[in-house]
Design an enzyme around this catalytic site. Structure first.
Site, short mmCIF file in Angstrom:
data_model
loop_
_atom_site.label_atom_id
_atom_site.label_comp_id
_atom_site.label_asym_id
_atom_site.label_seq_id
_atom_site.Cartn_x
_atom_site.Cartn_y
_atom_site.Cartn_z
N ASP A 27 -7.38 48.35 7.06
CA ASP A 27 -7.03 48.42 8.49
C ASP A 27 -7.72 49.59 9.19
OD1 ASP A 27 -5.78 47.73 10.82
OD2 ASP A 27 -3.89 48.73 10.34
N ASN A 75 -4.85 36.46 12.30
CA ASN A 75 -6.06 36.97 12.96
C ASN A 75 -6.79 35.91 13.79
OD1 ASN A 75 -6.93 39.27 10.26
ND2 ASN A 75 -5.82 39.67 12.14
N SER A 203 2.38 43.53 7.10
CA SER A 203 1.68 42.52 7.90
C SER A 203 1.43 41.22 7.13
CB SER A 203 0.35 43.07 8.44
OG SER A 203 0.59 44.17 9.28
C1 FPP Z 1 -8.09 45.17 10.46
O1 FPP Z 1 -8.60 46.18 11.29
C2 FPP Z 1 -9.20 44.61 9.74
C3 FPP Z 1 -9.56 43.30 9.77
C4 FPP Z 1 -8.85 42.28 10.53
C5 FPP Z 1 -10.75 42.86 9.04
C6 FPP Z 1 -10.89 43.48 7.70
C7 FPP Z 1 -12.19 43.15 7.12
C8 FPP Z 1 -13.01 44.03 6.55
C9 FPP Z 1 -12.71 45.44 6.38
C10 FPP Z 1 -14.29 43.60 5.97
C11 FPP Z 1 -13.93 42.66 4.91
C12 FPP Z 1 -14.99 42.10 4.18
C13 FPP Z 1 -14.94 40.86 3.66
C14 FPP Z 1 -15.94 40.50 2.68
C15 FPP Z 1 -13.97 39.86 4.07
P1 FPP Z 1 -8.45 46.03 12.85
O2 FPP Z 1 -9.63 45.31 13.37
O3 FPP Z 1 -7.13 45.39 13.16
O4 FPP Z 1 -8.47 47.52 13.28
P2 FPP Z 1 -7.60 48.18 14.43
O5 FPP Z 1 -6.17 48.06 14.02
O6 FPP Z 1 -8.09 49.59 14.43
O7 FPP Z 1 -7.93 47.46 15.70
#
Ligand code: FPP
EC number: 2.5.1.-
Length: 256
Positions: A27, A75, A203
């Site tokens: 996250d 998501n 979550s």
């Molecule tokens: C949550 O951070 C993260 C995600 C929804 C995506 C996670 C994916 C990766 C880290 C890359 C994964 C790689 C593969 C191969 C699937 P957020 O976007 O909700 O962050 P925020 O809470 O700061 O907005």
């Protein structure tokens, strides 16, 4: 298939630490990007780089199973452009790293529903699983289009289908059998679940499997996550006293 057990035998002190199953809610990509004045897209791409670092470091830290949350069933409600970017991440990761994972003995599983994923993405995930299927040194589960509740429902449906087909009766269902029907059925339960970025919730991640997992929250955004952060999480885990609902022998004496 029997679920492997990574807990020490009851009553016996562990001689050497059993290998760990670590699960991570990756996250903080969005906040990482925002702090730099970058589009969220670049935060997610930096998140893939962090994943590479951690997959490389984990086997040297007595970790044998790593389960990471890449895309949740919730998501899909993000803006279409961001969903499209998130959908492109497995391809980005496998294009650069699959050959190395294959060579280094990593077995990859992409857990979660394939429903709603493009044909291309389903093919890429299937190829990663097939090419690494014989590997046994390290197990990487990538939860993608995954939700803990949906996974529990899918497991219940699988068992109901077995009953309907006459291969099982309701009395055959117990916790071990049910756990084996989950997407993580071939991994032991996680020893601890890490969530970086300062948020403190699951979550909808590994709801069944989290029953006795230690929860570790760290104040670092996922794209900045390093081997040192993982080491710190393990050190924190090692300070925890896991009782699995029972009492430690000294406390039992005190109570008696
Ligand atoms: C949550 O951070 C993260 C995600 C929804 C995506 C996670 C994916 C990766 C880290 C890359 C994964 C790689 C593969 C191969 C699937 P957020 O976007 O909700 O962050 P925020 O809470 O700061 O907005």
């Amino acid at each position: 298939m029997a679920v492997p057990d990574n807990t020490p035998p009851k009553g016996e002190p562990a001689r050497e630490a059993p290998p760990l199953h670590v699960a991570i809610v990756m996250d903080g990509n969005g906040r990482w990007a925002k702090r730099r004045g970058l589009p969220r897209t670049l935060g997610h791409r930096a998140g893939v780089e962090a994943l590479k670092r951690i997959v490389e470091a984990a086997p040297g830290m007595n970790i044998r199973w790593l389960t990471v949350f890449g895309f949740s069933t919730e998501n899909w409600s993000r803006p279409a452009a961001e969903v499209a970017e998130l959908m492109a991440l497995p391809k980005r990761y496998f294009e650069s790293d699959l050959a190395r994972l294959e060579r280094e003995g990593v077995r990859v599983r992409v857990i979660g529903s394939r429903e709603g994923l493009s044909r291309d993405l389903v093919k890429i995930c299937g190829e990663a699983e097939t090419r690494t299927a014989a590997n046994e040194r390290f197990y990487l589960n990538i939860a993608f289009n995954y939700g803990g509740k949906a996974d529990i429902v899918a497991a219940a449906r699988r068992f109901a289908e077995e009953v309907a087909a006459g291969r099982a009766t309701p009395a055959d269902l117990d916790e071990t059998r049910f756990a084996g029907l989950l997407a993580t059925g071939e991994s032991p339960p996680p020893d601890f679940i890490v969530r970086p970025s300062g948020e403190q919730r699951l979550s909808n991640f590994m709801l069944w499997e989290a029953a006795y997992a230690e929860l570790i929250f760290q104040d670092v955004l996922w794209p900045d996550y390093s081997a040192a952060d993982l080491k710190a999480a393990i050190a924190e885990f090692q300070t925890r006293n896991r009782r699995y609902g029972t009492v430690v022998p000294d406390d039992a004496l005190a109570a008696g």
